[in-house]
Structure formats: C-alpha cells, structure tokens
Design an enzyme around this catalytic site. Sequence first.
Site, PDB file in Angstrom:
ATOM      1  N   GLU A 183      12.621 -11.639  28.150  1.00 48.19           N
ATOM      2  CA  GLU A 183      13.667 -12.442  29.422  1.00 48.19           C
ATOM      3  C   GLU A 183      13.180 -13.663  29.615  1.00 48.19           C
ATOM      4  O   GLU A 183      14.162 -14.768  29.592  1.00 48.19           O
ATOM      5  CB  GLU A 183      13.426 -11.467  30.720  1.00 48.19           C
ATOM      6  CG  GLU A 183      14.203 -10.134  30.636  1.00 48.19           C
ATOM      7  CD  GLU A 183      14.072  -9.624  32.103  1.00 48.19           C
ATOM      8  OE1 GLU A 183      15.243  -9.217  32.890  1.00 48.19           O
ATOM      9  OE2 GLU A 183      13.189  -9.422  32.593  1.00 48.19           O
ATOM     10  N   ASP A 242      38.089 -13.561  21.305  1.00 51.21           N
ATOM     11  CA  ASP A 242      39.141 -13.576  20.634  1.00 51.21           C
ATOM     12  C   ASP A 242      40.344 -14.631  20.884  1.00 51.21           C
ATOM     13  O   ASP A 242      41.333 -14.256  21.855  1.00 51.21           O
ATOM     14  CB  ASP A 242      39.812 -12.046  20.951  1.00 51.21           C
ATOM     15  CG  ASP A 242      40.873 -11.637  20.029  1.00 51.21           C
ATOM     16  OD1 ASP A 242      41.139 -12.449  18.851  1.00 51.21           O
ATOM     17  OD2 ASP A 242      41.725 -10.888  20.526  1.00 51.21           O
ATOM     18  N   ASP A 301      -4.940   5.833  19.782  1.00 51.72           N
ATOM     19  CA  ASP A 301      -5.634   5.716  18.501  1.00 51.72           C
ATOM     20  C   ASP A 301      -6.022   3.966  18.229  1.00 51.72           C
ATOM     21  O   ASP A 301      -5.936   3.476  17.135  1.00 51.72           O
ATOM     22  CB  ASP A 301      -4.864   6.008  17.453  1.00 51.72           C
ATOM     23  CG  ASP A 301      -5.495   6.118  15.868  1.00 51.72           C
ATOM     24  OD1 ASP A 301      -6.730   6.228  15.971  1.00 51.72           O
ATOM     25  OD2 ASP A 301      -4.952   6.137  14.801  1.00 51.72           O
ATOM     26  N   SER A 322      32.707  -5.910   7.336  1.00 54.10           N
ATOM     27  CA  SER A 322      34.089  -6.371   6.979  1.00 54.10           C
ATOM     28  C   SER A 322      34.307  -7.791   7.326  1.00 54.10           C
ATOM     29  O   SER A 322      35.464  -8.299   7.055  1.00 54.10           O
ATOM     30  CB  SER A 322      35.024  -5.435   7.899  1.00 54.10           C
ATOM     31  OG  SER A 322      34.637  -5.955   9.163  1.00 54.10           O
ATOM     32  N   ASP A 345      15.895 -12.659  36.121  1.00 51.78           N
ATOM     33  CA  ASP A 345      15.698 -11.066  36.365  1.00 51.78           C
ATOM     34  C   ASP A 345      17.277 -10.531  36.705  1.00 51.78           C
ATOM     35  O   ASP A 345      17.278 -10.111  37.675  1.00 51.78           O
ATOM     36  CB  ASP A 345      14.704 -11.095  37.713  1.00 51.78           C
ATOM     37  CG  ASP A 345      14.425  -9.575  38.023  1.00 51.78           C
ATOM     38  OD1 ASP A 345      14.487  -8.626  37.078  1.00 51.78           O
ATOM     39  OD2 ASP A 345      14.171  -9.335  39.171  1.00 51.78           O
ATOM     40  N   GLY A 391       0.695  -1.227  -0.193  1.00 51.78           N
ATOM     41  CA  GLY A 391       0.089  -0.057  -0.076  1.00 51.78           C
ATOM     42  C   GLY A 391       0.862   1.201  -0.011  1.00 51.78           C
ATOM     43  O   GLY A 391       1.951   1.197   0.612  1.00 51.78           O
ATOM     44  N   VAL A 418       4.415   0.944   1.999  1.00 45.28           N
ATOM     45  CA  VAL A 418       4.627  -0.187   2.650  1.00 45.28           C
ATOM     46  C   VAL A 418       4.874  -1.395   1.901  1.00 45.28           C
ATOM     47  O   VAL A 418       4.139  -1.591   1.065  1.00 45.28           O
ATOM     48  CB  VAL A 418       3.498  -0.501   3.961  1.00 45.28           C
ATOM     49  CG1 VAL A 418       3.722  -1.619   4.655  1.00 45.28           C
ATOM     50  CG2 VAL A 418       3.142   0.845   4.698  1.00 45.28           C
TER      51      VAL A 418
END
Length: 539
Positions: free
Chosen positions: A455, A518, A208, A484, A444, A85, A92
Amino acid sequence: MGQRPDGMNPSFLAQESKQSTNQSQTQIQTQNIPNTIPKEEKPGAIIDRKDILPNVADQINLTNNIIVTESTDPNLDYNKLNCLGESEGIAVYRVQNNYTKEIRAMKTIKKSPENMDTTDDTQKKEENEINNEIRVLRSLDHPNIIKIFEFFSGKDSYTIVTEFCSGGDLFEEIVDKGPSKEDYCAFVLYQILSAINHCHANHIIHRDLKLENILIVDKDKNNFPRIKISDFGTSQIFEKGRAQRKTLGSPYYSAPEIHSKNYNEKCDLWSCGVILYFLLAARPPFGGEEDDEIIESVKLGRYDLESHPFNNLSPDCKDLLQKLLTNDPKQRISAQEALEHKWFKNHKSKELFNNIKDEKAIKKLIHNLKTYKRNSIIQDTALRYLVHNFPQMKEIILANKFFNQLDTDGDGKINKNDLLKGLKPKTESKTFEMDVDRIYRNIDMDNNGFIQYEEFVRAAVSKEKFVDDQILKFAFRYFDKDNSGEISRNELEAIFKQGVTDQTKIQEALDQIINEVDENRDGIIQYSEFVHIMKKMLN
C-alpha cells in the site's frame, strides 16, 4: 546451486478465462469464490455516468488475491532459460517474462494420478505443500518474504512463478565464506526476524526456517546480503494459545518442543537462534551422525559458547543467542522482543539496511505520498499488479527502505503515529499534521488502522515508471485473460470476484470502470483506452 525449489507453494483459487469457461478443469479451492465466468453478454444500453456513485472507488477494498492470480498457461508468457534443479516430480527453472524481460523462478510439480494410494506418498505431500504455500504467500506482504506472481493448475502438473534470487542461499554463503563477523550476522538476522515478526503478527508459523530457505537477492557495497525467506509449504495459521502437534522441520533447526508435539510460534525463534549460531561459527550448535542423535542433542539444549569464535563475541551477541536458544518456549524471546535487542542497536542494523543517501529521493517519495489519491479502480488495480511484479525496480527498493525506516516495530505495518514520528524530521511543512492525516487516510483504503508494505509503495513511487509501453502491455494482459486484445466486462468481473472483500459492490464498480474507460461506448475496453486512463495517473 542457485535458486532452490523453495518459496513456491499454496491453495489454488480458480479463475478461468473466457476461453476455458466451458472446459472441465482440476481446481483446488480454499475460499468460497465463484470459479466460472458467465457466458459473454452482448453490450447493452450504456449506463449514464450520473447514475454511478462518484466515490465507488473509495468503497472498494481489494485484497492480494486480485494481484496473485491463476494464469492460463505460464509457458505462453515465459521463456525457460535454464534448469536450476530437479528431483523426482519437481523441477525449478530460471525463466524470463516475454513482455517485461524480468527474470523469475518457475517451479513445476507433477500431479499424482487420481487413483494413487496417498498413504506415505511423497508426491501427495508435495502437492499439499504447494497448495498451502500459495495460500500463505498470498496473505503476506513484507519486503523480506519471497513474492509469488502467478500459479497454474494444469492436467498433469502445478506451476508457480516467484521472485528469482540470483545470490543463492545462506547455506551456500556459509560454505563459501565460513564464520562471519557480528555486524554481518546482525544485518542478516535483523531481516529474518523482521519477516518472522510479520508472519507471527498475521498468525502464521513458518515451521521450517533454515539456511537453505533464506535466499540472497543481492549484496551492498559492504558485501552484506539482502535476503528473502522462502518455502512456506509447511507453514501454518495458528490461534494464540493453541498448541501445534505435527512434527515438522529439519532436525538441526527444529525446537525441542516440536519433538514433544506441543509447540507454538516460538519454535521459529529457536530456528533463528540456530541460524545465528551457524552464521557466527559456520557449524551447527547441536550435532550428531544421524537424525535421532541430533534430536537428542537438541532436547538436551547444550551448546558450546566457550571455544572460538564465541570466546571473542560481545556479551550482547551471546545474550541474544541464549535468549533465542532457550529450551522453555515460555521463556524464549519473541520476534518483536528480539528486534528491539541492544545487539541490533549497537550495530545499527536497521539503519544500515534502510539507509537512503539521496535526500532528493526522500523528498520525492514524501511528495508522492502527499499527492497520492486513488481516483480510478482500474488504475489502482493495475498499479497494485505492477508494483507487486517489479519488486527489484530501483524506486521500489527505495520506497521499501523508506517504509522500513517508518516501521518502528518491524512488523511490516505502519500506523499513524509511525508516520508522524518518521516524517516530522524530514519535512518543514507548516501543515504537517494535516498532511499526515491526509496521507494516512488516502493510503489506508481498507480502514484497517495501518498501512501495509505494498500500500505504501504504491503511493510513494513515481507513476512515470509504470506508463512505459511494454509495462502497460504487461498490465493490459493481466486483464485481457483470453488474449483477444480487449477487456470485457466478464473478464473484469472474474478478476474482481477474487479480490473484492464486499461482493455486493462488484457490479457497481464494473459500471464505473466501463463508463470511465470505455471512450467509444461499445461496452469493452480497448488497449488505447486502457493506456489513456493509465496515463491520467501522471496528472
């Protein structure tokens, strides 16, 4: 009509990739967050693991800002399948993610020229609404509220990527289906009220609510729809006891007090009453040829409960409808009170919506809850991102239903008593209370006194679902902003600056991430290293 331009609007928090560090960009900010990435540093001395706090992962509290980010260009990641639309300045699309093949909705809104007069300007209004919706949707976490995945502020337009709901909206459903039976209406309204209760608990008014803004995800074997509330462009954060003054919403759905410019969150409950009336009768409770006539009818508050189908409705259904369509907002029922109404209990709306027939699946979810422990910051961040981005995955839907079973008041939060009460009939453990205490403590992580929806889902789902190569590439790309093929410290820092509540912990967290992941000690994270740490979730 399909997916509408709804459910896709808020405030852009800038996050630049290494590629765009030195570029000037138009950015919209609503929080005091650094919006540039420092220049790339050369890998320096390797930090000894013993110098890193072993429990720094437990000290890092992440927010939803870390999983809903500004992307470099959604068009690089998404293939447009078809236009759903468009209107002036807005389009959209149904799109497919190039990596996961997930279907999404992409909304683009053209920006107004900087020198445009903003007086009564529709384009500027749309821009304000899209910024507002991004801000609001980032703060909400509920299974019946549309999810935003990413957004982009380009030179000429804004772009937002959200969930795609293939079933259209409730307005289309009513046009095709006509009046609905009470059990169907209860099933739908319970979901709407649950989402609105979550909004109000987080001090957000929708303002709304209407059939066109309630999207259908799918339907069960009874042809009952699973829905999502969308279009938060006009929503507002409110203070308890402070009235709102701005006139908003559609005349058919707007509460009478809105037209007096003195209203609060109860205006959403009036809209829910109008929606229930529409569902039951396939016509509005308040009519008129023009907007002014409709508004006058709303102010009078008179509506028909005598003719068909209302003459055949149950007393409880009529009672809830009247409590929602009460002219005085002080006397009008709240979202929490509405969810506890006898009508929903009679129709077993909550039980029907959250029914899980597979007992083995429930035992697996409980097992995952018991064994969940956050040991790695980067694992947790990637898992947050993946759970958020795959809401329609079968196991996530099951976890969603289990969460709703435990959420006794339907506000999208679980406290310790909810866990104790909900899990006791489903487990035979002799150490039940200790198990619940451990589950609660491990999930929590922000110590705010309750467990939020995502969670819970992160802890409950099986992690095997998220170590597929394509899914891991999708997660890696989230960290690798410049494409990269490697993740730098600066890229990690840019991400965590957006989503860590305690900024003083960031450098410490980065040290731990790099030391943990790493393996070749070159100061950057390669894809193979990322895969290795993610697969440790299975241990």
